[in-house]
Design a protein around this motif. Sequence first.
Motif, PDB file in Angstrom:
ATOM      1  N   LEU A 281       0.840  -1.205   0.000  1.00  0.00           N
ATOM      2  CA  LEU A 281       0.000   0.000   0.000  1.00  0.00           C
ATOM      3  C   LEU A 281       0.867   1.243   0.000  1.00  0.00           C
ATOM      4  O   LEU A 281       2.022   1.227   0.428  1.00  0.00           O
ATOM      5  CB  LEU A 281      -0.959   0.008   1.192  1.00  0.00           C
ATOM      6  CG  LEU A 281      -0.440   0.255   2.613  1.00  0.00           C
ATOM      7  CD1 LEU A 281      -0.315   1.742   2.931  1.00  0.00           C
ATOM      8  CD2 LEU A 281      -1.353  -0.388   3.635  1.00  0.00           C
ATOM      9  N   ALA A 282       0.284   2.313  -0.498  1.00  0.00           N
ATOM     10  CA  ALA A 282       0.891   3.641  -0.429  1.00  0.00           C
ATOM     11  C   ALA A 282      -0.173   4.602   0.052  1.00  0.00           C
ATOM     12  O   ALA A 282      -1.340   4.488  -0.323  1.00  0.00           O
ATOM     13  CB  ALA A 282       1.421   4.077  -1.796  1.00  0.00           C
ATOM     14  N   LEU A 283       0.216   5.530   0.923  1.00  0.00           N
ATOM     15  CA  LEU A 283      -0.764   6.483   1.448  1.00  0.00           C
ATOM     16  C   LEU A 283      -0.133   7.857   1.578  1.00  0.00           C
ATOM     17  O   LEU A 283       1.077   8.004   1.677  1.00  0.00           O
ATOM     18  CB  LEU A 283      -1.320   6.011   2.797  1.00  0.00           C
ATOM     19  CG  LEU A 283      -0.359   5.830   3.974  1.00  0.00           C
ATOM     20  CD1 LEU A 283      -0.169   7.116   4.752  1.00  0.00           C
ATOM     21  CD2 LEU A 283      -0.893   4.762   4.926  1.00  0.00           C
ATOM     22  N   ASP A 352       5.973  17.199   6.808  1.00  0.00           N
ATOM     23  CA  ASP A 352       6.433  18.374   6.068  1.00  0.00           C
ATOM     24  C   ASP A 352       7.429  18.026   4.975  1.00  0.00           C
ATOM     25  O   ASP A 352       7.444  18.653   3.914  1.00  0.00           O
ATOM     26  CB  ASP A 352       7.062  19.388   7.027  1.00  0.00           C
ATOM     27  CG  ASP A 352       6.042  20.000   7.961  1.00  0.00           C
ATOM     28  OD1 ASP A 352       4.847  19.980   7.621  1.00  0.00           O
ATOM     29  OD2 ASP A 352       6.434  20.485   9.037  1.00  0.00           O
ATOM     30  N   GLU A 353       8.264  17.007   5.212  1.00  0.00           N
ATOM     31  CA  GLU A 353       9.302  16.692   4.237  1.00  0.00           C
ATOM     32  C   GLU A 353       9.077  15.370   3.505  1.00  0.00           C
ATOM     33  O   GLU A 353       9.454  15.226   2.340  1.00  0.00           O
ATOM     34  CB  GLU A 353      10.678  16.667   4.921  1.00  0.00           C
ATOM     35  CG  GLU A 353      10.742  15.782   6.152  1.00  0.00           C
ATOM     36  CD  GLU A 353      12.132  15.721   6.753  1.00  0.00           C
ATOM     37  OE1 GLU A 353      13.099  15.713   5.978  1.00  0.00           O
ATOM     38  OE2 GLU A 353      12.255  15.697   7.995  1.00  0.00           O
ATOM     39  N   LEU A 354       8.486  14.383   4.197  1.00  0.00           N
ATOM     40  CA  LEU A 354       8.291  13.063   3.601  1.00  0.00           C
ATOM     41  C   LEU A 354       6.856  12.600   3.871  1.00  0.00           C
ATOM     42  O   LEU A 354       6.612  11.756   4.732  1.00  0.00           O
ATOM     43  CB  LEU A 354       9.291  12.063   4.185  1.00  0.00           C
ATOM     44  CG  LEU A 354      10.779  12.406   4.014  1.00  0.00           C
ATOM     45  CD1 LEU A 354      11.633  11.472   4.861  1.00  0.00           C
ATOM     46  CD2 LEU A 354      11.193  12.328   2.551  1.00  0.00           C
ATOM     47  N   PRO A 355       5.901  13.134   3.148  1.00  0.00           N
ATOM     48  CA  PRO A 355       4.481  12.910   3.495  1.00  0.00           C
ATOM     49  C   PRO A 355       3.896  11.590   3.031  1.00  0.00           C
ATOM     50  O   PRO A 355       2.773  11.255   3.396  1.00  0.00           O
ATOM     51  CB  PRO A 355       3.776  14.074   2.797  1.00  0.00           C
ATOM     52  CG  PRO A 355       4.633  14.336   1.584  1.00  0.00           C
ATOM     53  CD  PRO A 355       6.054  14.064   2.014  1.00  0.00           C
ATOM     54  N   ILE A 356       4.622  10.835   2.196  1.00  0.00           N
ATOM     55  CA  ILE A 356       4.090   9.598   1.618  1.00  0.00           C
ATOM     56  C   ILE A 356       4.692   8.392   2.328  1.00  0.00           C
ATOM     57  O   ILE A 356       5.893   8.363   2.608  1.00  0.00           O
ATOM     58  CB  ILE A 356       4.390   9.515   0.114  1.00  0.00           C
ATOM     59  CG1 ILE A 356       3.894  10.773  -0.613  1.00  0.00           C
ATOM     60  CG2 ILE A 356       3.761   8.259  -0.486  1.00  0.00           C
ATOM     61  CD1 ILE A 356       2.413  11.000  -0.510  1.00  0.00           C
ATOM     62  N   ALA A 357       3.870   7.415   2.624  1.00  0.00           N
ATOM     63  CA  ALA A 357       4.356   6.167   3.214  1.00  0.00           C
ATOM     64  C   ALA A 357       4.059   5.010   2.272  1.00  0.00           C
ATOM     65  O   ALA A 357       2.978   4.935   1.682  1.00  0.00           O
ATOM     66  CB  ALA A 357       3.716   5.921   4.574  1.00  0.00           C
ATOM     67  N   TYR A 358       5.030   4.123   2.157  1.00  0.00           N
ATOM     68  CA  TYR A 358       4.878   2.901   1.356  1.00  0.00           C
ATOM     69  C   TYR A 358       5.115   1.706   2.272  1.00  0.00           C
ATOM     70  O   TYR A 358       6.047   1.715   3.085  1.00  0.00           O
ATOM     71  CB  TYR A 358       5.872   2.865   0.192  1.00  0.00           C
ATOM     72  CG  TYR A 358       5.849   1.571  -0.582  1.00  0.00           C
ATOM     73  CD1 TYR A 358       4.928   1.351  -1.597  1.00  0.00           C
ATOM     74  CD2 TYR A 358       6.745   0.541  -0.272  1.00  0.00           C
ATOM     75  CE1 TYR A 358       4.891   0.146  -2.294  1.00  0.00           C
ATOM     76  CE2 TYR A 358       6.720  -0.666  -0.962  1.00  0.00           C
ATOM     77  CZ  TYR A 358       5.786  -0.856  -1.974  1.00  0.00           C
ATOM     78  OH  TYR A 358       5.749  -2.037  -2.653  1.00  0.00           O
ATOM     79  N   GLY A 407       9.073  -7.383   6.628  1.00  0.00           N
ATOM     80  CA  GLY A 407       8.211  -6.242   6.368  1.00  0.00           C
ATOM     81  C   GLY A 407       9.014  -4.958   6.378  1.00  0.00           C
ATOM     82  O   GLY A 407       9.931  -4.786   7.193  1.00  0.00           O
ATOM     83  N   ILE A 408       8.683  -4.040   5.475  1.00  0.00           N
ATOM     84  CA  ILE A 408       9.402  -2.764   5.359  1.00  0.00           C
ATOM     85  C   ILE A 408       8.388  -1.642   5.206  1.00  0.00           C
ATOM     86  O   ILE A 408       7.416  -1.761   4.452  1.00  0.00           O
ATOM     87  CB  ILE A 408      10.365  -2.763   4.147  1.00  0.00           C
ATOM     88  CG1 ILE A 408      11.436  -3.845   4.322  1.00  0.00           C
ATOM     89  CG2 ILE A 408      11.018  -1.392   3.971  1.00  0.00           C
ATOM     90  CD1 ILE A 408      12.374  -3.977   3.119  1.00  0.00           C
ATOM     91  N   VAL A 409       8.607  -0.549   5.929  1.00  0.00           N
ATOM     92  CA  VAL A 409       7.808   0.661   5.780  1.00  0.00           C
ATOM     93  C   VAL A 409       8.752   1.809   5.477  1.00  0.00           C
ATOM     94  O   VAL A 409       9.827   1.922   6.078  1.00  0.00           O
ATOM     95  CB  VAL A 409       6.962   0.934   7.045  1.00  0.00           C
ATOM     96  CG1 VAL A 409       7.818   1.039   8.291  1.00  0.00           C
ATOM     97  CG2 VAL A 409       6.106   2.182   6.864  1.00  0.00           C
ATOM     98  N   VAL A 410       8.367   2.654   4.517  1.00  0.00           N
ATOM     99  CA  VAL A 410       9.224   3.752   4.051  1.00  0.00           C
ATOM    100  C   VAL A 410       8.421   5.039   4.021  1.00  0.00           C
ATOM    101  O   VAL A 410       7.268   5.050   3.562  1.00  0.00           O
ATOM    102  CB  VAL A 410       9.773   3.466   2.631  1.00  0.00           C
ATOM    103  CG1 VAL A 410      10.669   4.612   2.167  1.00  0.00           C
ATOM    104  CG2 VAL A 410      10.522   2.141   2.591  1.00  0.00           C
ATOM    105  N   SER A 414       7.325  10.558  -2.585  1.00  0.00           N
ATOM    106  CA  SER A 414       6.301  10.066  -3.504  1.00  0.00           C
ATOM    107  C   SER A 414       6.151   8.568  -3.309  1.00  0.00           C
ATOM    108  O   SER A 414       7.031   7.904  -2.742  1.00  0.00           O
ATOM    109  CB  SER A 414       6.679  10.366  -4.959  1.00  0.00           C
ATOM    110  OG  SER A 414       7.805   9.590  -5.348  1.00  0.00           O
ATOM    111  N   ALA A 415       5.040   8.040  -3.791  1.00  0.00           N
ATOM    112  CA  ALA A 415       4.818   6.605  -3.685  1.00  0.00           C
ATOM    113  C   ALA A 415       5.863   5.836  -4.487  1.00  0.00           C
ATOM    114  O   ALA A 415       6.332   4.774  -4.065  1.00  0.00           O
ATOM    115  CB  ALA A 415       3.410   6.263  -4.172  1.00  0.00           C
ATOM    116  N   ALA A 416       6.232   6.372  -5.644  1.00  0.00           N
ATOM    117  CA  ALA A 416       7.238   5.702  -6.467  1.00  0.00           C
ATOM    118  C   ALA A 416       8.581   5.649  -5.749  1.00  0.00           C
ATOM    119  O   ALA A 416       9.282   4.634  -5.783  1.00  0.00           O
ATOM    120  CB  ALA A 416       7.379   6.429  -7.809  1.00  0.00           C
ATOM    121  N   ASP A 417       8.957   6.758  -5.086  1.00  0.00           N
ATOM    122  CA  ASP A 417      10.209   6.759  -4.321  1.00  0.00           C
ATOM    123  C   ASP A 417      10.155   5.751  -3.185  1.00  0.00           C
ATOM    124  O   ASP A 417      11.124   5.037  -2.906  1.00  0.00           O
ATOM    125  CB  ASP A 417      10.477   8.156  -3.751  1.00  0.00           C
ATOM    126  CG  ASP A 417      11.064   9.104  -4.779  1.00  0.00           C
ATOM    127  OD1 ASP A 417      11.453   8.626  -5.870  1.00  0.00           O
ATOM    128  OD2 ASP A 417      11.131  10.318  -4.501  1.00  0.00           O
TER     129      ASP A 417
END
Length: 527
Positions: A281-283, A352-358, A407-410, A414-417
């Motif tokens: 998932l990406a959010l 503020d700097e990294l708003p997307i989580a994958y 499991g990995i969370v980033v 962006s979702a692609a990054d």
Amino acid sequence: MPDTVDLVVPNVVEFNLKRELLDFDPGVEHDLVQHGTGFTDQCVFWSADDRVLVLPAGCSQEWLTHVHAGLGSPVPPVVSPLPRTGRLVHDLLADDRALAALSAALGGAREVRLLSFGASPDLYSLASVLRSQGREVRLDVAGPEHYWSYEYLESKLCCVDLASHVPGFRVPRGISVTSWEQLKGAVAAIVGDGGRAVVKSMYGVGGYGSAVAQADADGTVRRFWQTLRREPFFGTFPLTVQDYIAHGTDCPAVDVLVDDVEVPRMEYSMLGVDGLRYRSLALGPGVLDPGLEERLAALGTAVHAFARSLGYRGWMTIDCLRGLDDTLYVTEINARRSGAMHAVALAERWADELPIAYVNDAFPLRSTGTVSYAAHIRPVFDELWARGVRAYPSTVRALAGHRPSLGIVVCARSAADGERIALEAHRAVNAAVAATAPGPRKTAVVGGTFPTPHTPASGRATPLAPTPFSAHACAPQPFSARNSACVIAVAFSKRRLRSSPSHSTASTSSTPYSARILPMACRASSE
């Protein structure tokens, strides 16, 4: 200990096993306990405030210390009860030494905020125990008088009801059946015209509890009936038979916080799926196109109002699919925290700097060689952190399984990054494992479990030195699932999961598991 403390209780297993109408045999129940336990450690990300963690036995102390070093925060106290049943709160309430250790960890805190996976009867009992100690307890779910609303909304059949009186709530056309004869007729009515049908049980996890019926090459639906016979979630009626909706590879979802405010908090995500099974998932902002996000917002607001009217409180998830004609259908409601919650909390830290989580909960690792947290996983994430990358190993209990996974969370721009970084980390870990001596994989070394403390007459636990644990000390591999903890990505066979581990919950270590507690530490060192 401050006046207010978060008590984090990932009661994943008992939430998913409290199905009175489903009679799981002991083997299936054992497997569900093992797999659900694999995702409980994600709760360490739920809160950044002062907190105490209640975790199932077998958590890696090395992983916990390392992750908190990466987060730049101290390691909180951890209490693990003796694993008699695998139901975390039930086992805690039955373990006097663990309860004493929990009281010591909470110290003089006058207010305890319970953060749970979802409502369960044992959770209310735990709240009563804490209140008996003179503490004010704030639940993140509704009180026991509204517990029925969780059972109702968790059932897939509730979606049929909501489609009739919640604006914008659409489900695929379906037929509800209460017998095998009705099920045969409903499937034949849809599949006989060249279509495909999705048959759903009242409950399920991560796509299981759902099966697709379509004609085989010989014109029968024999494979479908074989699937139903193997899956324990189809052990009771009623069932729902719906039209199969053709859709893309990604499915939108929204997590909704139901509370007393008129405008709900909502977190939008896009799930990567493979058929009916969740993959990743990406959010965050921009993950969904504006038009789709607007439709999900309207849907989430309407469901929020309905759930509030039932007395429901807390997080819930609305999973959807978007048909090829762009119609939005609801597939289910999960009346609890979803597997996106640890990503939501991390994205909030660096909004503020990294708003997307994958998130990918189960990257497969090489099945040969010794999987070592210290040798293969820690160096990969140390290097990422040195580059300023916010990526974390989120589930490591599976390293010792015969199908090891990570499991990995980033958090990324962006979702692609985020996906690229997660794949980079996955490849690096696999390369490190491959570089070890060839031969059959033996023991996974993922750091010491929390040792059994000595509890003196004062009731305050004194920690012992950590002891390394072998494959038998690890919970089994997590299974690919948004439903954090509880989604099974292995096939059922004769009402058992094929990947059933040979060891039992109670044998996760040679050391007794009474009242483990890791005291509050100073800022964890990355060394």
